[in-house]
Design a protein around this motif. Structure first.
Motif, PDB file in Angstrom:
ATOM      1  N   PHE A  44       0.780  -1.307   0.068  1.00 15.53           N
ATOM      2  CA  PHE A  44       0.014  -0.102   0.049  1.00 15.53           C
ATOM      3  C   PHE A  44       0.959   1.171   0.021  1.00 15.53           C
ATOM      4  CE2 PHE A  44      -2.498   3.348   2.074  1.00 15.53           C
ATOM      5  CZ  PHE A  44      -3.568   3.606   1.484  1.00 15.53           C
ATOM      6  N   LEU A  45       0.942   1.931  -0.994  1.00 18.96           N
ATOM      7  CA  LEU A  45       1.866   3.121  -1.269  1.00 18.96           C
ATOM      8  C   LEU A  45       1.222   4.440  -0.474  1.00 18.96           C
ATOM      9  CD1 LEU A  45       4.424   3.958  -2.805  1.00 18.96           C
ATOM     10  CD2 LEU A  45       2.866   4.714  -4.610  1.00 18.96           C
ATOM     11  N   LEU A  46       2.235   4.779   0.408  1.00 14.35           N
ATOM     12  CA  LEU A  46       1.622   6.224   1.174  1.00 14.35           C
ATOM     13  C   LEU A  46       2.451   7.227   0.598  1.00 14.35           C
ATOM     14  CD1 LEU A  46       2.837   4.520   4.526  1.00 14.35           C
ATOM     15  CD2 LEU A  46       0.534   5.116   3.688  1.00 14.35           C
ATOM     16  N   GLU A  47       3.661   7.347   0.113  1.00  8.26           N
ATOM     17  CA  GLU A  47       4.197   8.469  -0.614  1.00  8.26           C
ATOM     18  C   GLU A  47       5.131   8.137  -1.635  1.00  8.26           C
ATOM     19  OE1 GLU A  47       6.635  10.189   2.503  1.00  8.26           O
ATOM     20  OE2 GLU A  47       5.158  10.602   3.730  1.00  8.26           O
ATOM     21  N   GLY A  48       5.190   8.982  -2.828  1.00  5.12           N
ATOM     22  CA  GLY A  48       6.184   8.681  -4.010  1.00  5.12           C
ATOM     23  C   GLY A  48       5.165   8.080  -4.794  1.00  5.12           C
ATOM     24  N   ARG A  49       6.197   7.299  -5.782  1.00  3.74           N
ATOM     25  CA  ARG A  49       5.421   6.453  -7.109  1.00  3.74           C
ATOM     26  C   ARG A  49       6.518   5.162  -7.093  1.00  3.74           C
ATOM     27  NH1 ARG A  49       5.441   9.078 -12.263  1.00  3.74           N
ATOM     28  NH2 ARG A  49       4.219   7.341 -12.870  1.00  3.74           N
ATOM     29  N   ALA A  71       1.343 -15.514  -2.926  1.00  2.35           N
ATOM     30  CA  ALA A  71       2.399 -16.423  -2.488  1.00  2.35           C
ATOM     31  C   ALA A  71       2.667 -17.237  -3.543  1.00  2.35           C
ATOM     32  CB  ALA A  71       2.128 -17.270  -1.376  1.00  2.35           C
ATOM     33  N   GLY A  72       4.182 -17.163  -3.997  1.00  2.00           N
ATOM     34  CA  GLY A  72       4.640 -18.212  -5.026  1.00  2.00           C
ATOM     35  C   GLY A  72       4.651 -17.251  -6.322  1.00  2.00           C
ATOM     36  N   THR A  73       4.323 -16.135  -6.501  1.00  2.00           N
ATOM     37  CA  THR A  73       4.286 -15.334  -7.805  1.00  2.00           C
ATOM     38  C   THR A  73       5.619 -14.345  -7.694  1.00  2.00           C
ATOM     39  OG1 THR A  73       1.724 -15.109  -7.452  1.00  2.00           O
ATOM     40  CG2 THR A  73       2.951 -13.512  -8.929  1.00  2.00           C
ATOM     41  N   PRO A  74       6.219 -14.363  -9.028  1.00  2.00           N
ATOM     42  CA  PRO A  74       7.338 -13.569  -9.147  1.00  2.00           C
ATOM     43  C   PRO A  74       6.935 -12.014  -8.877  1.00  2.00           C
ATOM     44  CG  PRO A  74       7.196 -14.942 -10.862  1.00  2.00           C
ATOM     45  CD  PRO A  74       5.909 -15.134 -10.156  1.00  2.00           C
ATOM     46  N   ALA A  75       7.611 -11.182  -8.161  1.00  2.00           N
ATOM     47  CA  ALA A  75       7.314  -9.943  -7.869  1.00  2.00           C
ATOM     48  C   ALA A  75       8.665  -9.074  -7.491  1.00  2.00           C
ATOM     49  CB  ALA A  75       6.274  -9.901  -6.994  1.00  2.00           C
ATOM     50  N   THR A  76       8.498  -7.753  -7.790  1.00  2.00           N
ATOM     51  CA  THR A  76       9.416  -6.812  -7.259  1.00  2.00           C
ATOM     52  C   THR A  76       8.668  -5.213  -7.654  1.00  2.00           C
ATOM     53  OG1 THR A  76      11.708  -6.116  -7.505  1.00  2.00           O
ATOM     54  CG2 THR A  76      10.682  -6.442  -9.538  1.00  2.00           C
ATOM     55  N   PHE A  77       9.639  -4.395  -7.132  1.00  2.00           N
ATOM     56  CA  PHE A  77       9.348  -2.901  -7.405  1.00  2.00           C
ATOM     57  C   PHE A  77      10.323  -2.178  -7.541  1.00  2.00           C
ATOM     58  CE2 PHE A  77       9.593  -2.745  -3.025  1.00  2.00           C
ATOM     59  CZ  PHE A  77       9.882  -1.609  -2.482  1.00  2.00           C
ATOM     60  N   GLY A  78       9.964  -1.042  -8.371  1.00  2.00           N
ATOM     61  CA  GLY A  78      11.243   0.082  -8.421  1.00  2.00           C
ATOM     62  C   GLY A  78      10.355   1.180  -8.012  1.00  2.00           C
ATOM     63  N   VAL A  79      11.269   2.276  -7.426  1.00  2.00           N
ATOM     64  CA  VAL A  79      10.836   3.721  -7.201  1.00  2.00           C
ATOM     65  C   VAL A  79      10.971   4.602  -8.375  1.00  2.00           C
ATOM     66  CG1 VAL A  79      11.333   5.468  -5.610  1.00  2.00           C
ATOM     67  CG2 VAL A  79      11.399   3.332  -4.617  1.00  2.00           C
ATOM     68  N   VAL A  80       9.802   5.312  -8.668  1.00  2.00           N
ATOM     69  CA  VAL A  80       9.798   6.462  -9.717  1.00  2.00           C
ATOM     70  C   VAL A  80      10.040   7.487  -9.214  1.00  2.00           C
ATOM     71  CG1 VAL A  80       8.538   7.329 -11.442  1.00  2.00           C
ATOM     72  CG2 VAL A  80       8.338   4.775 -11.052  1.00  2.00           C
ATOM     73  N   GLY A  81      11.326   8.264  -9.157  1.00  2.00           N
ATOM     74  CA  GLY A  81      11.279   9.481  -8.383  1.00  2.00           C
ATOM     75  C   GLY A  81      12.556   9.400  -7.520  1.00  2.00           C
ATOM     76  N   ALA A  82      12.587  10.259  -6.470  1.00  2.00           N
ATOM     77  CA  ALA A  82      13.574  10.147  -5.403  1.00  2.00           C
ATOM     78  C   ALA A  82      13.373   9.055  -4.487  1.00  2.00           C
ATOM     79  CB  ALA A  82      13.653  11.511  -4.843  1.00  2.00           C
ATOM     80  N   SER A  83      12.198   8.785  -4.058  1.00  2.00           N
ATOM     81  CA  SER A  83      11.978   7.887  -2.808  1.00  2.00           C
ATOM     82  C   SER A  83      10.546   7.414  -2.878  1.00  2.00           C
ATOM     83  CB  SER A  83      12.473   8.423  -1.516  1.00  2.00           C
ATOM     84  OG  SER A  83      11.684   9.437  -0.968  1.00  2.00           O
ATOM     85  N   ALA A  84      10.005   6.220  -1.873  1.00  2.00           N
ATOM     86  CA  ALA A  84       8.750   6.064  -1.925  1.00  2.00           C
ATOM     87  C   ALA A  84       8.607   5.580  -0.292  1.00  2.00           C
ATOM     88  CB  ALA A  84       8.407   5.116  -2.914  1.00  2.00           C
ATOM     89  N   ARG A  85       7.190   5.437   0.082  1.00  2.00           N
ATOM     90  CA  ARG A  85       7.232   5.023   1.706  1.00  2.00           C
ATOM     91  C   ARG A  85       6.095   4.163   1.269  1.00  2.00           C
ATOM     92  NH1 ARG A  85       4.962   6.526   6.685  1.00  2.00           N
ATOM     93  NH2 ARG A  85       4.013   8.409   5.744  1.00  2.00           N
ATOM     94  N   LEU A  86       6.040   2.998   1.781  1.00  2.00           N
ATOM     95  CA  LEU A  86       4.755   2.136   1.729  1.00  2.00           C
ATOM     96  C   LEU A  86       4.391   1.231   2.899  1.00  2.00           C
ATOM     97  CD1 LEU A  86       5.659  -0.702  -0.518  1.00  2.00           C
ATOM     98  CD2 LEU A  86       7.065   1.254  -0.698  1.00  2.00           C
ATOM     99  N   LEU A  87       3.411   0.549   2.906  1.00  2.00           N
ATOM    100  CA  LEU A  87       3.224  -0.497   3.792  1.00  2.00           C
ATOM    101  C   LEU A  87       3.222  -1.621   3.091  1.00  2.00           C
ATOM    102  CD1 LEU A  87       0.413   0.846   6.091  1.00  2.00           C
ATOM    103  CD2 LEU A  87       2.741   0.726   6.804  1.00  2.00           C
ATOM    104  N   ALA A  88       3.995  -2.844   3.608  1.00  2.00           N
ATOM    105  CA  ALA A  88       3.883  -4.135   3.094  1.00  2.00           C
ATOM    106  C   ALA A  88       3.183  -4.942   4.377  1.00  2.00           C
ATOM    107  CB  ALA A  88       5.134  -4.515   2.773  1.00  2.00           C
ATOM    108  N   ILE A  89       2.165  -5.631   3.847  1.00  2.00           N
ATOM    109  CA  ILE A  89       1.463  -6.588   4.891  1.00  2.00           C
ATOM    110  C   ILE A  89       1.548  -7.978   4.328  1.00  2.00           C
ATOM    111  CG2 ILE A  89      -0.793  -7.068   6.041  1.00  2.00           C
ATOM    112  CD1 ILE A  89      -0.992  -3.851   4.541  1.00  2.00           C
ATOM    113  N   THR A  90       2.104  -8.869   5.230  1.00  2.00           N
ATOM    114  CA  THR A  90       2.551  -9.990   4.624  1.00  2.00           C
ATOM    115  C   THR A  90       1.570 -11.122   5.571  1.00  2.00           C
ATOM    116  OG1 THR A  90       4.231 -10.408   5.987  1.00  2.00           O
ATOM    117  CG2 THR A  90       4.776  -9.427   3.735  1.00  2.00           C
ATOM    118  N   SER A  91       1.378 -12.269   4.744  1.00  2.00           N
ATOM    119  CA  SER A  91       0.666 -13.261   5.365  1.00  2.00           C
ATOM    120  C   SER A  91       1.573 -14.332   6.142  1.00  2.00           C
ATOM    121  CB  SER A  91      -0.113 -14.303   4.492  1.00  2.00           C
ATOM    122  OG  SER A  91       0.588 -14.964   3.710  1.00  2.00           O
ATOM    123  N   GLY A  92       1.231 -14.906   7.362  1.00  2.00           N
ATOM    124  CA  GLY A  92       2.152 -15.782   7.967  1.00  2.00           C
ATOM    125  C   GLY A  92       3.121 -14.888   8.681  1.00  2.00           C
TER     126      GLY A  92
END
Length: 133
Positions: A44-49, A71-92
């Motif tokens: 969940f993205l709080l700031e940035g892109r 789960a089991g799905t290939p994924a990643t992310f990259g910041v667009v701009g100077a920085s980003a702040r997000l919440l990551a909620i994970t199962s287990g």
């Protein structure tokens, strides 16, 4: 972590299951390689892109947007701009142990290529795999 600082905010475990919440502060940097984890996650993205890549599909995410990574799905992310702040909620309850082990075992002051043996050792201990590796 390669893609930003993961700060543990909450861990919940009850009869219905478990989940963890992390604040991620991510600088602009090359996108980490797609990886597969044994836990599901919601970003969940709080700031940035960011641009999230989930199972090969790119998603441009702005504040208030979210991305679901099964789960089991290939994924990643990259910041667009100077920085980003997000919440990551994970199962287990495994993501926190993985992040802590990664922080203790992988030197962040070296290029990823020089740290690959340590990265693969940590990912192997926690059921995380680099996509295509």
């Amino acid at each position: 972590m390669i893609d930003g600082d993961h700060i543990a905010k909450a861990a919940v475990r009850d009869a219905g299951g478990a989940f963890e919440v992390f604040e991620v502060v991510a600088p602009a940097a090359p996108m980490a390689p797609p990886h597969v984890s044994p836990w599901s996650g919601v970003l969940f993205l709080l700031e940035g892109r960011i641009t999230a890549l989930v199972d090969g599909t790119p998603y441009d995410v702005e504040p208030g947007g979210l991305v679901v990574v099964p789960a089991g799905t290939p994924a990643t992310f990259g910041v667009v701009g100077a920085s980003a702040r997000l919440l990551a909620i994970t199962s287990g309850d495994g993501a926190g142990r993985f992040f802590a082990d990664f922080a203790a075992s992988v030197p962040l002051d070296r290029p990823v290529e020089e740290s690959m043996a340590a990265i693969l050792s940590v990912t192997g201990r926690h059921g995380v795999a680099l996509a295509g590796a």
